[in-house]
Design an enzyme around this catalytic site. Structure first.
Site, PDB file in Angstrom:
ATOM      1  N   LYS A 103      -9.729   2.902  -3.233  1.00 31.35           N
ATOM      2  CA  LYS A 103     -10.209   2.284  -1.998  1.00 31.35           C
ATOM      3  C   LYS A 103     -11.617   2.752  -1.654  1.00 31.35           C
ATOM      4  CE  LYS A 103      -8.758   1.290   2.747  1.00 31.35           C
ATOM      5  NZ  LYS A 103      -7.823   1.645   3.842  1.00 31.35           N
ATOM      6  N   GLU A 140       0.831  -1.208   0.000  1.00 35.33           N
ATOM      7  CA  GLU A 140       0.000   0.000   0.000  1.00 35.33           C
ATOM      8  C   GLU A 140       0.867   1.260   0.000  1.00 35.33           C
ATOM      9  OE1 GLU A 140      -3.482   2.041   2.818  1.00 35.33           O
ATOM     10  OE2 GLU A 140      -2.212   0.435   3.604  1.00 35.33           O
ATOM     11  N   CYS A 153      -5.483  -2.583   2.501  1.00 38.51           N
ATOM     12  CA  CYS A 153      -5.378  -2.510   3.955  1.00 38.51           C
ATOM     13  C   CYS A 153      -6.610  -3.090   4.658  1.00 38.51           C
ATOM     14  CB  CYS A 153      -5.113  -1.065   4.378  1.00 38.51           C
ATOM     15  SG  CYS A 153      -4.560  -0.905   6.094  1.00 38.51           S
TER      16      CYS A 153
END
Length: 532
Positions: free
Chosen positions: A342, A283, A396
């Site tokens: 995301k 990430e 994540c």
């Protein structure tokens, strides 16, 4: 001492729950952890005028022990936030205790060994099932209210029982939590029932406990059958994952940006010598935005042009449509790019809720979150050019969210790739707990996963939720600089599981049952405390 016994039971339950998770990691304790407080709720003397308050406090004590203990790794980020979050999350076990005590309470005059209220198997099993449904409902709500924090639900502790966790492809983790609470409730009820029956010198068959054990055995058998079934036809994808282990403060320091990029490039050259099909960086691996910084783009493009492998990395993306925490996959020697933004952002980590309307939050966070990312909207499934395989990218915290991950499977994903950075957790057990949540996405959807972490746990997980290979030292340390290459078996034509198609329907049914019982209690004539 008698007056203190219920409170000691609540403290004991809270401690046992905390010990069920890392660092103690005595995961088998969740089969019995709630039995003490259930005994206190059902079988200790109630308060005459303030019984709801007593029940709430018993549950709150359990919740404080549970979350203060299991979330202690948050102290690496903020002590105040750790305590505040634990104080909030403890409300859910408190509400559960309030519900269970008011719904399943026997009459005061039936307390003691002479009482007969707990000698009926069908009634006992229904009471235990209702307690399990209520806990399951509140766990699910905990995972969605205020953007949700479903971390460390009870079912996660069964991660080592590979057979029983396969039921997740129907129920999600909620089904495991239900079984655990059901067994806890039946243990408390059975202990009381034996006390009554021994005093009467007449022991009846315990069909209630037998049925609870049978449900656990049925779940185990379902999973065992899957584990021994023929494997589906698969495509082998060799994935190389790079873990730079950059400390979080260095990652934010412009003085280290060139060194961090060079570190990723140097390790990638070594990883590419193993001829993977896919190279993965974690990430936000590029210190500067990949598409907005020319020097970063030139370096990454040169790397991608020199290999036949596809290349997936986390980066930040600034564009006219917004600012995003993103994952990008470069294919065909960097001639094509696929982009995923995301969808589920972490509050107070990637954005500050109500930054403008309630500035106090922004003042508390300060420079830790100077600006907000925007929320992604599309479940982008990425296509490899090196192999006929589709990937569901997760960033994540997203690999802890079953209902989010399943949407990638519905769009054809044959494997997950998670890019993450657990640098905030330092050397705490936060990274291990993160992994424990993530592996259930594989069991739910029956597809494998590769995780690439900056710091944390870089590993591969098979379609059953079993960790195949982990980047770790001989001593088990995972926070270090390195890379690995691993073959992953991606099913060629994965059939969406029941969970993939319908999501958390089991948890929703538990919530509907719980609400229905509460509603019935208020609407029926002569409502009041339920008499068993």
């Amino acid at each position: 001492m008698k007056n203190y016994a219920p409170w000691l039971c609540a403290v004991l339950s809270g401690i046992l729950l905390a010990l069920s998770f890392p660092p103690a990691d005595f995961d088998g304790l969740t089969w019995v952890a709630l039995a003490p407080v259930l005994w206190a709720i059902w079988f200790s003397q109630p308060w005459t005028k303030r019984e709801p308050l007593r029940l709430f406090l018993l549950g709150y004590i359990v919740g404080l022990g549970y979350f203060v203990g299991s979330l202690q790794w948050l102290t690496t980020v903020t002590v105040a936030g750790w305590l505040a979050l634990a104080a909030y999350l403890a409300i859910y076990p408190a509400l559960w205790a309030l519900f269970v005590g008011l719904v399943a309470r026997v009459k005061v005059e039936n307390f003691g060994p002479e009482g007969s209220a707990w000698r009926k198997s069908l009634r006992n099993f229904g009471t235990a099932a209702l307690a399990a449904a209520a806990w399951t409902s509140l766990e699910w709500l905990r995972g969605i209210i205020f953007t949700g924090f479903g971390w460390n639900s009870l079912g996660i502790t069964l991660h080592n029982n590979l057979a029983i966790i396969q039921i997740c492809d129907i129920t999600g983790v909620a089904g495991l939590s239900f079984l655990l609470v059901l067994v806890n409730a039946m243990l408390a009820i059975t202990a009381k029932r034996l006390q009554v029956e021994i005093a009467r010198k007449k022991v009846r068959p315990h069909y209630d406990l037998t049925l609870a054990i049978a449900l656990v055995a049925l779940a185990f058998g379902y999973g065992a059958r899957q584990l021994f079934a023929p494997a589906p036809e698969s495509e082998t994808v060799t994935v190389a994952a790079v873990q730079a282990n950059v400390p979080i403060l260095e990652k934010r320091d412009p003085a280290h940006e060139d060194r961090i990029l060079k570190l990723h490039l140097d390790m990638s050259e070594k990883a590419l010598a193993l001829r993977p099909d896919l190279l993965v960086w974690p990430e936000a691996a590029t210190p500067r935005p990949l598409f907005q910084d020319q020097s970063t783009w030139d370096a990454v493009r040169k790397l991608a042009e020199g290999t036949t492998a596809d290349f997936l990395t986390g980066t930040v993306y600034f564009g006219p449509e917004g600012d995003f925490n993103s994952a990008v996959m470069l294919t065909e020697h960097a001639k094509k790019a696929q982009l995923y933004h995301k969808i589920h952002l972490v509050p107070f980590g990637e954005y500050v809720p109500m930054r403008q309307s309630f500035p106090l939050f922004a003042m508390i966070v300060g420079n830790l979150v100077p600006d907000d990312f925007d929320f992604g909207r599309d479940y982008t499934v990425m296509k490899l050019s090196s192999k006929p395989v589709k990937i569901g990218p997760l960033i994540c915290f997203e690999d802890t969210l079953g209902d989010l991950a399943r949407h990638f499977v519905l769009r054809g994903a044959q494997m997950f790739v998670t890019v993450t950075n657990d640098g905030w957790f330092l050397d705490s057990v936060g990274s291990l707990q993160h992994l424990r949540q993530a592996l259930f996405r594989c069991a739910e959807n029956k597809i494998p996963m590769v995780r690439a972490a900056n710091t944390g746990v870089t590993c591969s997980i098979d379609r059953f939720g079993r960790v195949d290979q982990m980047l770790a030292t001989d001593q088990g340390k995972t926070n270090f600089e390195g890379f690995f290459s691993v073959p992953v078996q991606a099913p060629k034509s994965p059939k969406p599981t029941f969970y993939a198609r319908y999501g958390d329907v089991f948890a929703m049914l538990c919530l509907m049952a719980t609400v229905a019982v509460v509603g019935f209690g208020f609407l029926r004539p002569g409502r009041g405390r339920r008499k068993l």
